[in-house]
Design a protein around this motif. Structure first.
Motif, PDB file in Angstrom:
ATOM      1  N   ALA A 180       0.835  -1.198   0.000  1.00 32.97           N
ATOM      2  CA  ALA A 180       0.000   0.000   0.000  1.00 32.97           C
ATOM      3  C   ALA A 180       0.868   1.246   0.000  1.00 32.97           C
ATOM      4  CB  ALA A 180      -0.927   0.005   1.217  1.00 32.97           C
ATOM      5  N   ILE A 181       0.346   2.298  -0.634  1.00 33.84           N
ATOM      6  CA  ILE A 181       0.998   3.607  -0.640  1.00 33.84           C
ATOM      7  C   ILE A 181       0.039   4.606  -0.001  1.00 33.84           C
ATOM      8  CG2 ILE A 181       1.849   5.488  -2.088  1.00 33.84           C
ATOM      9  CD1 ILE A 181       2.692   3.416  -4.153  1.00 33.84           C
ATOM     10  N   ILE A 182       0.495   5.259   1.063  1.00 31.10           N
ATOM     11  CA  ILE A 182      -0.282   6.316   1.712  1.00 31.10           C
ATOM     12  C   ILE A 182       0.169   7.640   1.106  1.00 31.10           C
ATOM     13  CG2 ILE A 182      -0.852   7.447   3.889  1.00 31.10           C
ATOM     14  CD1 ILE A 182      -0.065   4.829   5.316  1.00 31.10           C
ATOM     15  N   PHE A 183      -0.686   8.254   0.306  1.00 34.35           N
ATOM     16  CA  PHE A 183      -0.307   9.480  -0.404  1.00 34.35           C
ATOM     17  C   PHE A 183      -0.920  10.700   0.268  1.00 34.35           C
ATOM     18  CE2 PHE A 183      -1.210  12.574  -3.926  1.00 34.35           C
ATOM     19  CZ  PHE A 183       0.102  13.004  -4.059  1.00 34.35           C
ATOM     20  N   ILE A 184      -0.059  11.700   0.538  1.00 34.97           N
ATOM     21  CA  ILE A 184      -0.514  12.958   1.137  1.00 34.97           C
ATOM     22  C   ILE A 184      -0.088  14.091   0.219  1.00 34.97           C
ATOM     23  CG2 ILE A 184      -0.546  14.381   3.207  1.00 34.97           C
ATOM     24  CD1 ILE A 184       0.587  12.004   4.746  1.00 34.97           C
ATOM     25  N   ASP A 185      -1.034  14.637  -0.530  1.00 34.38           N
ATOM     26  CA  ASP A 185      -0.740  15.786  -1.385  1.00 34.38           C
ATOM     27  C   ASP A 185      -0.700  17.041  -0.512  1.00 34.38           C
ATOM     28  OD1 ASP A 185      -0.135  17.118  -3.667  1.00 34.38           O
ATOM     29  OD2 ASP A 185      -2.101  16.895  -4.619  1.00 34.38           O
ATOM     30  N   GLU A 186       0.166  17.979  -0.897  1.00 38.43           N
ATOM     31  CA  GLU A 186       0.381  19.191  -0.092  1.00 38.43           C
ATOM     32  C   GLU A 186       0.676  18.796   1.359  1.00 38.43           C
ATOM     33  OE1 GLU A 186       0.746  21.823  -1.685  1.00 38.43           O
ATOM     34  OE2 GLU A 186      -0.223  21.297  -3.577  1.00 38.43           O
TER      35      GLU A 186
END
Length: 328
Positions: A180-186
């Motif tokens: 899994a990839i936990i993506f946080i934009d900004e």
């Protein structure tokens, strides 16, 4: 039974029943007020749809994990691949070697020293419009990893302690769905530099996030990566940057990169005979990938605009036929 004993028994039952009703009543009010009942229900419905696609009928999720499940995007649902990204071949190659291969072939990246394996944190930074978010989505698709597109609004809650439970659910759900990839934009808006004047809720939420993140690093065989994107890396807390050893600068494209980007964008477009791509590359110096896309979009729609101005559709008539003729 003595009257006095009967009275005590009845009073006891009454008190217990009142406490039970009060408990479930408060739980109902909390569950329907947290983030808004409709919004929370919508998150859970999306989560159920994702779980169905993953065939996770036997997977048990708590209330908070069910909420985070609504942020999950499956690799097949990501419309971006590395082949659609131009001018970043060196970064793509590095991501393949340091992230995708360890996620997909963990058996090749195990050693007693613990020096092998994928980094638990990656940062993409650079000016706006240069492809950071696009690269993150493509990484999820190419790796086949579940993509948790985390929004700050999902974690924020007006009830004390609820935000921390949601943060904990992010990592526990990622562990259950790995890779899994936990993506946080900004990411700078969420994990910015801590200050003494910061609100206690925000401070404890960051501390909880970092503690759980450290748990990923120490957990052997964990295939969960935290991926952040920002155009303000200097605003990110130093402790967060330490947890993101892989950092890639997505800079504005140079001439050769702009040429590659334009070739990808225009590959299915019928161009005018003698179209001077070299001159266009030279004229777009300083433009980002997003600027190039908007420029091509405006150029593509210009004939349609000219047709509509010269052949305005009749009032109340069918508007679709004129647009169809213009396209042909």
């Amino acid at each position: 039974m003595q009257p006095q004993t009967r009275k005590i028994l009845i009073d006891t039952v009454y008190i217990v029943a009142t406490q039970v009703l009060a408990y479930y009543g408060i739980r109902y009010l909390l569950s329907n007020s947290r983030g808004g009942a409709a919004e929370n229900q919508g998150q859970k419905e999306r989560g159920k749809a994702v779980a169905k696609k993953l065939n996770l009928s036997g997977l048990k999720l708590n209330e908070y994990e069910s909420t985070i499940m609504g942020e999950v995007i499956l690799p097949d649902d990501v419309p971006v691949s590395f082949s659609q990204i131009g001018g970043l071949d060196d970064i793509i190659q590095d991501l393949n070697e340091s992230v995708i291969y360890p996620l997909n072939h963990p058996e090749l990246f195990t050693s007693p020293s613990g020096l092998l394996g994928s980094p638990k944190g990656i940062l993409l930074y650079g000016p706006p419009g240069c492809g950071k978010t696009m690269m993150a989505k493509a990484l999820a698709r190419e790796s086949g990893a579940v993509f948790i597109n985390l929004h700050l609004s999902t974690l924020q809650d007006k009830w004390f302690g609820e935000s921390n439970r949601l943060v904990r659910a992010v990592f526990s759900l990622a562990e259950k769905l790995q890779p899994a990839i936990i993506f946080i934009d900004e990411i700078d808006a969420f994990l910015r530099t801590r200050a003494s004047t910061e609100h206690e809720v925000s401070s404890t939420m960051k501390a909880e996030f970092m503690t759980l993140w450290d748990g990923l690093t120490s957990a052997e065989g964990s295939r969960v990566v935290v991926l952040g994107a920002t155009n303000r890396p200097n605003d990110i807390d130093a402790a967060i940057l330490r947890r993101m050893p892989k950092q890639f600068y997505i800079k504005p494209p140079v001439a050769q990169q702009r040429k590659q980007i334009l070739q990808i964008m225009l590959k299915d477009v019928q161009l005018e005979k003698g179209f001077a791509l070299k001159e266009l590359v030279s004229a777009t110096k300083g433009m980002s990938g997003s600027d190039l896309k908007e420029m091509c979009r405006n150029a593509a729609i210009k004939p349609l605009r000219e047709y509509i101005r010269s052949n305005p559709p009749a009032a109340g008539g069918r508007r679709g036929s004129g647009a169809g003729e213009a396209r042909h």
